[in-house]
Design a protein around this motif. Structure first.
Motif, PDB file in Angstrom:
ATOM      1  N   HIS A 359       0.822  -1.225   0.000  1.00  0.00           N
ATOM      2  CA  HIS A 359       0.000   0.000   0.000  1.00  0.00           C
ATOM      3  C   HIS A 359       0.853   1.271   0.000  1.00  0.00           C
ATOM      4  O   HIS A 359       0.314   2.371   0.178  1.00  0.00           O
ATOM      5  CB  HIS A 359      -0.926   0.007   1.215  1.00  0.00           C
ATOM      6  CG  HIS A 359      -2.019  -1.014   1.166  1.00  0.00           C
ATOM      7  ND1 HIS A 359      -3.191  -0.829   0.441  1.00  0.00           N
ATOM      8  CD2 HIS A 359      -2.118  -2.246   1.730  1.00  0.00           C
ATOM      9  CE1 HIS A 359      -3.974  -1.876   0.581  1.00  0.00           C
ATOM     10  NE2 HIS A 359      -3.352  -2.759   1.363  1.00  0.00           N
ATOM     11  N   GLN A 385      -8.621   8.686  12.154  1.00  0.00           N
ATOM     12  CA  GLN A 385      -9.228   8.100  10.956  1.00  0.00           C
ATOM     13  C   GLN A 385      -9.419   6.588  11.113  1.00  0.00           C
ATOM     14  O   GLN A 385     -10.414   6.027  10.654  1.00  0.00           O
ATOM     15  CB  GLN A 385      -8.357   8.392   9.729  1.00  0.00           C
ATOM     16  CG  GLN A 385      -8.335   9.852   9.302  1.00  0.00           C
ATOM     17  CD  GLN A 385      -9.689  10.325   8.810  1.00  0.00           C
ATOM     18  OE1 GLN A 385     -10.474   9.557   8.252  1.00  0.00           O
ATOM     19  NE2 GLN A 385      -9.974  11.606   9.021  1.00  0.00           N
ATOM     20  N   ARG A 389     -12.851   3.689  11.246  1.00  0.00           N
ATOM     21  CA  ARG A 389     -12.878   2.419  10.508  1.00  0.00           C
ATOM     22  C   ARG A 389     -12.896   1.216  11.438  1.00  0.00           C
ATOM     23  O   ARG A 389     -12.730   0.085  10.999  1.00  0.00           O
ATOM     24  CB  ARG A 389     -11.683   2.362   9.555  1.00  0.00           C
ATOM     25  CG  ARG A 389     -11.786   3.378   8.412  1.00  0.00           C
ATOM     26  CD  ARG A 389     -10.443   3.619   7.734  1.00  0.00           C
ATOM     27  NE  ARG A 389     -10.586   4.455   6.541  1.00  0.00           N
ATOM     28  CZ  ARG A 389     -10.696   5.775   6.575  1.00  0.00           C
ATOM     29  NH1 ARG A 389     -10.681   6.416   7.731  1.00  0.00           N
ATOM     30  NH2 ARG A 389     -10.837   6.453   5.455  1.00  0.00           N
ATOM     31  N   GLN A 424      -7.226  -6.399   6.068  1.00  0.00           N
ATOM     32  CA  GLN A 424      -8.170  -5.290   6.234  1.00  0.00           C
ATOM     33  C   GLN A 424      -7.517  -4.114   6.956  1.00  0.00           C
ATOM     34  O   GLN A 424      -7.696  -2.955   6.563  1.00  0.00           O
ATOM     35  CB  GLN A 424      -9.394  -5.764   7.015  1.00  0.00           C
ATOM     36  CG  GLN A 424     -10.505  -4.713   7.125  1.00  0.00           C
ATOM     37  CD  GLN A 424     -11.071  -4.341   5.774  1.00  0.00           C
ATOM     38  OE1 GLN A 424     -11.535  -5.205   5.023  1.00  0.00           O
ATOM     39  NE2 GLN A 424     -11.035  -3.051   5.433  1.00  0.00           N
ATOM     40  N   ALA A 427      -5.142  -2.200   4.665  1.00  0.00           N
ATOM     41  CA  ALA A 427      -5.899  -1.369   3.720  1.00  0.00           C
ATOM     42  C   ALA A 427      -6.504  -0.159   4.435  1.00  0.00           C
ATOM     43  O   ALA A 427      -6.462   0.972   3.918  1.00  0.00           O
ATOM     44  CB  ALA A 427      -6.991  -2.203   3.052  1.00  0.00           C
ATOM     45  N   ASP A 428      -7.054  -0.370   5.612  1.00  0.00           N
ATOM     46  CA  ASP A 428      -7.658   0.727   6.366  1.00  0.00           C
ATOM     47  C   ASP A 428      -6.604   1.741   6.814  1.00  0.00           C
ATOM     48  O   ASP A 428      -6.873   2.951   6.855  1.00  0.00           O
ATOM     49  CB  ASP A 428      -8.396   0.175   7.586  1.00  0.00           C
ATOM     50  CG  ASP A 428      -9.716  -0.480   7.234  1.00  0.00           C
ATOM     51  OD1 ASP A 428     -10.190  -0.266   6.095  1.00  0.00           O
ATOM     52  OD2 ASP A 428     -10.265  -1.216   8.077  1.00  0.00           O
ATOM     53  N   ALA A 430      -3.790   2.461   5.193  1.00  0.00           N
ATOM     54  CA  ALA A 430      -3.448   3.259   4.011  1.00  0.00           C
ATOM     55  C   ALA A 430      -4.546   4.278   3.709  1.00  0.00           C
ATOM     56  O   ALA A 430      -4.260   5.447   3.389  1.00  0.00           O
ATOM     57  CB  ALA A 430      -3.234   2.343   2.808  1.00  0.00           C
ATOM     58  N   ALA A 431      -5.805   3.863   3.850  1.00  0.00           N
ATOM     59  CA  ALA A 431      -6.918   4.783   3.624  1.00  0.00           C
ATOM     60  C   ALA A 431      -6.930   5.892   4.675  1.00  0.00           C
ATOM     61  O   ALA A 431      -7.218   7.058   4.362  1.00  0.00           O
ATOM     62  CB  ALA A 431      -8.242   4.016   3.653  1.00  0.00           C
ATOM     63  N   GLY A 434      -4.338   8.431   3.809  1.00  0.00           N
ATOM     64  CA  GLY A 434      -4.839   9.262   2.723  1.00  0.00           C
ATOM     65  C   GLY A 434      -5.852  10.279   3.194  1.00  0.00           C
ATOM     66  O   GLY A 434      -5.783  11.464   2.845  1.00  0.00           O
ATOM     67  N   ALA A 435      -6.774   9.838   4.055  1.00  0.00           N
ATOM     68  CA  ALA A 435      -7.799  10.745   4.561  1.00  0.00           C
ATOM     69  C   ALA A 435      -7.206  11.824   5.457  1.00  0.00           C
ATOM     70  O   ALA A 435      -7.754  12.922   5.564  1.00  0.00           O
ATOM     71  CB  ALA A 435      -8.857   9.955   5.319  1.00  0.00           C
ATOM     72  N   ARG A 439      -2.301  11.349   1.071  1.00  0.00           N
ATOM     73  CA  ARG A 439      -2.554  10.623  -0.176  1.00  0.00           C
ATOM     74  C   ARG A 439      -1.476  10.893  -1.210  1.00  0.00           C
ATOM     75  O   ARG A 439      -0.986   9.981  -1.876  1.00  0.00           O
ATOM     76  CB  ARG A 439      -3.940  11.005  -0.716  1.00  0.00           C
ATOM     77  CG  ARG A 439      -4.370  10.190  -1.928  1.00  0.00           C
ATOM     78  CD  ARG A 439      -5.827  10.468  -2.297  1.00  0.00           C
ATOM     79  NE  ARG A 439      -6.752   9.919  -1.327  1.00  0.00           N
ATOM     80  CZ  ARG A 439      -7.455  10.631  -0.459  1.00  0.00           C
ATOM     81  NH1 ARG A 439      -7.299  11.946  -0.414  1.00  0.00           N
ATOM     82  NH2 ARG A 439      -8.270  10.065   0.387  1.00  0.00           N
TER      83      ARG A 439
END
Length: 446
Positions: A359, A385, A389, A424, A427-428, A430-431, A434-435, A439
């Motif tokens: 990621h 963030q 999640r 999971q 991925a969360d 990395a998201a 970004g948030a 990013r």
């Protein structure tokens, strides 16, 4: 605030300052007047004010910061290890071992029954003592090694510092630092001097500067440093021993908390000629936190003083715990399960690091139960963030001693995640980066 402090004697002045703090007219971090200024205002001798400030310092009410003056002590809570209370989120910041990898105590419990131990008997179980001396002395260059048993590593470190220091003495701590060490130094009223940590352990220049500032003790982790996962290299250990050569009476405490689980060799700061030292090894990481037992090897004088610190309280650690520990660590099947657990932690951490790299997040697995993840944005923003999640993580700010800048590190405990959950979380994470504004940086790395 100078005009609000009253008194003619040291006790009256100290009581006046306490009253101002109790009424919240003085708050944590507020400076007290310089000695000369307050003495002139009150019409007393400077030594009277010095004595008043000394009383307040010894009571932990204020702290002295050299040229930074004397300030009201900050007694706000320090973050603690373990599960977060009352959280519905998946906690990946616990720092806990996997309960499924802690050996079953039941078979050993049936073997340790024996006659009761009474007051006045030796405080260390003979079987444990013989085994522990071989375990500890083999990793030490010192000649005369004495053994003490305490109720865990934190208990050992607290008592070791208490037998050597008084309030406001300076202690060199790794930066970032283990939360329990921060808490121990703080409640003891000592002054933490941060020493930066890199991939090879404490930095040479950082330790040199700390010694120049007059630290009377050094607390460090030779391997699996928490939170960074770094371990002392042979070359770095030799360099640090050389720095310590000119300070043989500074107490060096080595907290080898991961010991049997570590995937790295042990290298020590303790040279043969060093006069005040202690190597502490707890069993909590491989036999479970509830086993509240640590072995401390030290020089004879430190051992004697440590024993004196035990005398007013529990005097000895339960012989049942000592016998149980000895039965477990000398059992071949248990030793094999401990080795398997260490390999498991290393493999799961390495696997998660690989997922992060997919990621665009680079990290190193290090050694230990945790991962120390570098981020392109402040860790607290990423942590917030992640909470959205469903994950609860520890931002690096909780572990940092020096600097006012926000930490760009996240400590994660991921070894007990199954493969799907690990995918999971990666991925969360990395998201979440970004948030939180990272990013563009992720695209650059990817």
């Amino acid at each position: 605030m100078t005009s609000d402090i009253r008194g003619r004697s040291a006790t009256e002045i100290a009581d006046s300052v306490r009253a101002l703090i109790e009424r919240s007219q003085l708050r944590a971090g507020d400076p007290l007047p310089p000695v000369r200024s307050l003495a002139d205002d009150l019409g007393v001798n400077r030594n009277t004010v010095v004595a008043a400030y000394r009383q307040l310092t010894q009571a932990g009410v204020v702290v002295t910061r050299g040229r930074g003056g004397t300030r009201v002590a900050d007694l706000s809570p320090v973050a603690q290890e373990g599960f977060a209370a009352d959280s519905v989120l998946r906690d990946v910041g616990t720092g806990n071992p996997d309960p499924d990898l802690i050996p079953d105590l039941a078979p050993a419990l049936a073997r340790i029954a024996g006659r009761p131990v009474l007051y006045g008997e030796p405080v260390v179980d003979p079987g444990l003592e013989q085994w522990a001396l071989e375990w500890m002395a083999g990793d030490l260059a010192a000649g005369d090694v004495r053994l003490t048993i305490t109720s865990g590593a934190a208990d050992a470190v607290e008592r070791l510092l208490a037998q050597a220091l008084t309030r406001d003495d300076a202690v060199a701590l790794e930066d970032p630092c283990f939360l329990t060490s921060i808490h121990t130094v703080r409640i003891g009223g000592y002054r933490a001097v941060p020493v930066p940590v890199d991939d090879e352990g404490m930095t040479v220049e950082g330790l040199r500067v700390a010694l120049e500032q007059g630290v009377r003790a050094v607390v460090h982790t030779p391997r699996a440093q928490n939170p960074t996962g770094s371990s002392l290299s042979a070359a770095r250990a030799a360099q640090l021993r050389e720095v310590l050569r000119a300070h043989p009476y500074v107490l060096v405490i080595e907290d080898d908390h991961f010991s049997m689980l570590s995937q790295q060799p042990f290298h020590s700061l303790i040279a043969p000629e060093h006069r005040r030292w202690a190597l502490v090894r707890s069993v909590s990481k491989f036999l479970g936190p509830d086993m509240c037992l640590a072995v401390t090897a030290s020089d004879p004088e430190t051992a004697e003083r440590l024993a004196m610190r035990l005398t007013p309280g529990t005097t000895w650690v339960s012989h049942l715990l000592q016998r149980l520990t000895h039965a477990l660590v000398t059992d071949a099947a248990t030793a094999a399960s401990i080795a398997d657990a260490g390999a498991h932690y290393a493999a799961r951490n390495a696997s998660f690091v690989s997922l992060l790299r997919e990621h665009g997040l680079d990290a190193d697995a290090g050694d230990g139960l945790n991962l120390w993840i570098p981020l392109p944005v402040p860790a607290r923003d990423v942590s917030e963030q992640l909470m959205r999640r469903g994950w609860l993580a520890r931002p690096g700010d909780e572990f940092v001693l020096a600097g006012d800048e926000p930490s760009h590190r996240l400590r994660l405990t991921v070894h007990d995640l199954d493969d799907d959950d690990a995918v999971q979380l990666a991925a969360d994470l990395a998201a979440a980066v970004g948030a939180a504004g990272g990013r563009a940086r992720l695209r650059e790395v990817g």
